[in-house]
Design a protein around this motif. Structure first.
Motif, short mmCIF file in Angstrom:
data_model
loop_
_atom_site.label_atom_id
_atom_site.label_comp_id
_atom_site.label_asym_id
_atom_site.label_seq_id
_atom_site.Cartn_x
_atom_site.Cartn_y
_atom_site.Cartn_z
N MET A 121 1.36 -10.60 3.66
CA MET A 121 2.06 -9.62 2.83
C MET A 121 3.33 -10.19 2.21
O MET A 121 3.95 -9.55 1.37
CB MET A 121 2.35 -8.36 3.62
CG MET A 121 1.06 -7.65 3.99
SD MET A 121 1.30 -6.00 4.57
CE MET A 121 1.31 -5.11 3.03
N LEU A 135 0.65 -9.94 9.64
CA LEU A 135 1.26 -9.46 8.40
C LEU A 135 1.84 -10.58 7.54
O LEU A 135 2.49 -10.30 6.54
CB LEU A 135 2.35 -8.43 8.72
CG LEU A 135 1.87 -7.17 9.43
CD1 LEU A 135 3.04 -6.25 9.74
CD2 LEU A 135 0.81 -6.45 8.62
N ALA A 151 4.71 -2.22 6.17
CA ALA A 151 3.63 -2.52 7.10
C ALA A 151 4.16 -2.72 8.52
O ALA A 151 3.55 -2.26 9.49
CB ALA A 151 2.86 -3.75 6.63
N ARG A 182 -3.15 -10.93 -1.88
CA ARG A 182 -3.33 -10.42 -0.52
C ARG A 182 -4.77 -10.21 -0.11
O ARG A 182 -5.14 -10.47 1.03
CB ARG A 182 -2.52 -9.14 -0.34
CG ARG A 182 -1.04 -9.40 -0.40
CD ARG A 182 -0.25 -8.14 -0.24
NE ARG A 182 1.16 -8.42 -0.54
CZ ARG A 182 2.02 -7.51 -0.86
NH1 ARG A 182 1.66 -6.24 -0.93
NH2 ARG A 182 3.25 -7.85 -1.13
N HIS A 189 -5.97 -12.28 3.60
CA HIS A 189 -5.88 -11.61 4.89
C HIS A 189 -6.98 -12.01 5.86
O HIS A 189 -6.91 -11.66 7.03
CB HIS A 189 -5.83 -10.08 4.73
CG HIS A 189 -7.09 -9.48 4.22
ND1 HIS A 189 -8.18 -9.26 5.01
CD2 HIS A 189 -7.43 -9.05 2.97
CE1 HIS A 189 -9.14 -8.70 4.29
NE2 HIS A 189 -8.71 -8.58 3.06
N ASP A 222 4.17 -3.05 1.10
CA ASP A 222 4.91 -4.30 1.29
C ASP A 222 5.01 -4.61 2.78
O ASP A 222 4.65 -3.80 3.63
CB ASP A 222 6.30 -4.24 0.64
CG ASP A 222 7.16 -3.10 1.16
OD1 ASP A 222 7.24 -2.93 2.41
OD2 ASP A 222 7.76 -2.39 0.35
N GLN A 223 5.54 -5.78 3.07
CA GLN A 223 5.59 -6.27 4.44
C GLN A 223 6.48 -5.39 5.34
O GLN A 223 6.12 -5.11 6.48
CB GLN A 223 6.06 -7.71 4.46
CG GLN A 223 5.80 -8.43 5.76
CD GLN A 223 6.08 -9.91 5.67
OE1 GLN A 223 7.07 -10.31 5.08
NE2 GLN A 223 5.21 -10.71 6.24
N ALA A 278 1.15 -9.44 -4.40
CA ALA A 278 0.13 -8.43 -4.11
C ALA A 278 -1.25 -8.84 -4.60
O ALA A 278 -2.26 -8.53 -3.96
CB ALA A 278 0.53 -7.09 -4.72
#
Length: 180
Positions: free
Chosen positions: A95, A92, A62, A102, A106, A58-59, A99
């Motif tokens: 995020m 980020l 991260a 993602r 990105h 998760d963010q 999910a």
């Protein structure tokens, strides 16, 4: 959300046109920027350390990992550590989405691939009689891609889109965009 590289002119245009839109810095371009600040012999180690940031569930995890990696790289690669700290929000941002989204969010790889296909097909034609001919060809390419995403290999599943749509309607958030 807009996905782009860190080009200053593009960032300025995006903020002028889209105002408060979240910007995701392309991870592929970001990794190139990081590795450009590291000697060749150390690039594999630094790349592996940076990749651990993006492997988090998760963010928040991260962000924590990014801080640990930046702190670990600070003594030897201070420019990389500074770049990581400066780019935290931009790198980020994806995020914050479900999910399932993602992997597609990105980087700018998907729009770049589509742009290359448009370029390839327009290069085959070479000279167009008029503007309408170009619009017909590019429109057909985009319609073909849309059909593929909606009937074949889906870019986002319907279930994951439902999560995003319900989240956007409750938070009153804008849709996704990609810029190259």
């Amino acid at each position: 959300m807009v996905i782009s590289d860190a080009h200053e002119g593009l960032k300025g245009a995006l903020s002028a046109v889209l105002g408060q839109a979240t910007r995701q810095r392309c991870r592929v371009h970001f990794m190139r920027n990081v590795l450009a600040k590291v000697p060749k012999g150390s690039q594999d180690v630094v790349a592996a350390a940076v990749r651990t940031i993006f492997a988090q569930p998760d963010q928040e995890a991260a962000r924590d990992q990014l801080r640990r990696v930046a702190d670990g790289l600070q003594p030897r690669f201070s420019k990389v550590a500074d770049l990581l700290n400066e780019a935290t929000d931009d790198v980020l941002a994806y995020m914050g989405f479900p999910a399932e989204h993602r992997r597609q969010l990105h980087s700018t790889n998907t729009p770049e691939r589509l742009n290359r296909e448009i370029k390839r097909r327009t290069d085959v034609v070479g000279v167009f009689l008029n503007r309408a001919a170009v619009i017909r060809l590019v429109g057909a390419i985009l319609a073909e891609q849309s059909d593929e995403w909606s009937t074949g290999r889906r870019y986002f599943s319907q279930e994951s889109m439902n999560k995003l749509i319900s989240r956007q309607t409750t938070a009153n958030e804008p849709l996704l965009l990609a810029a190259d």
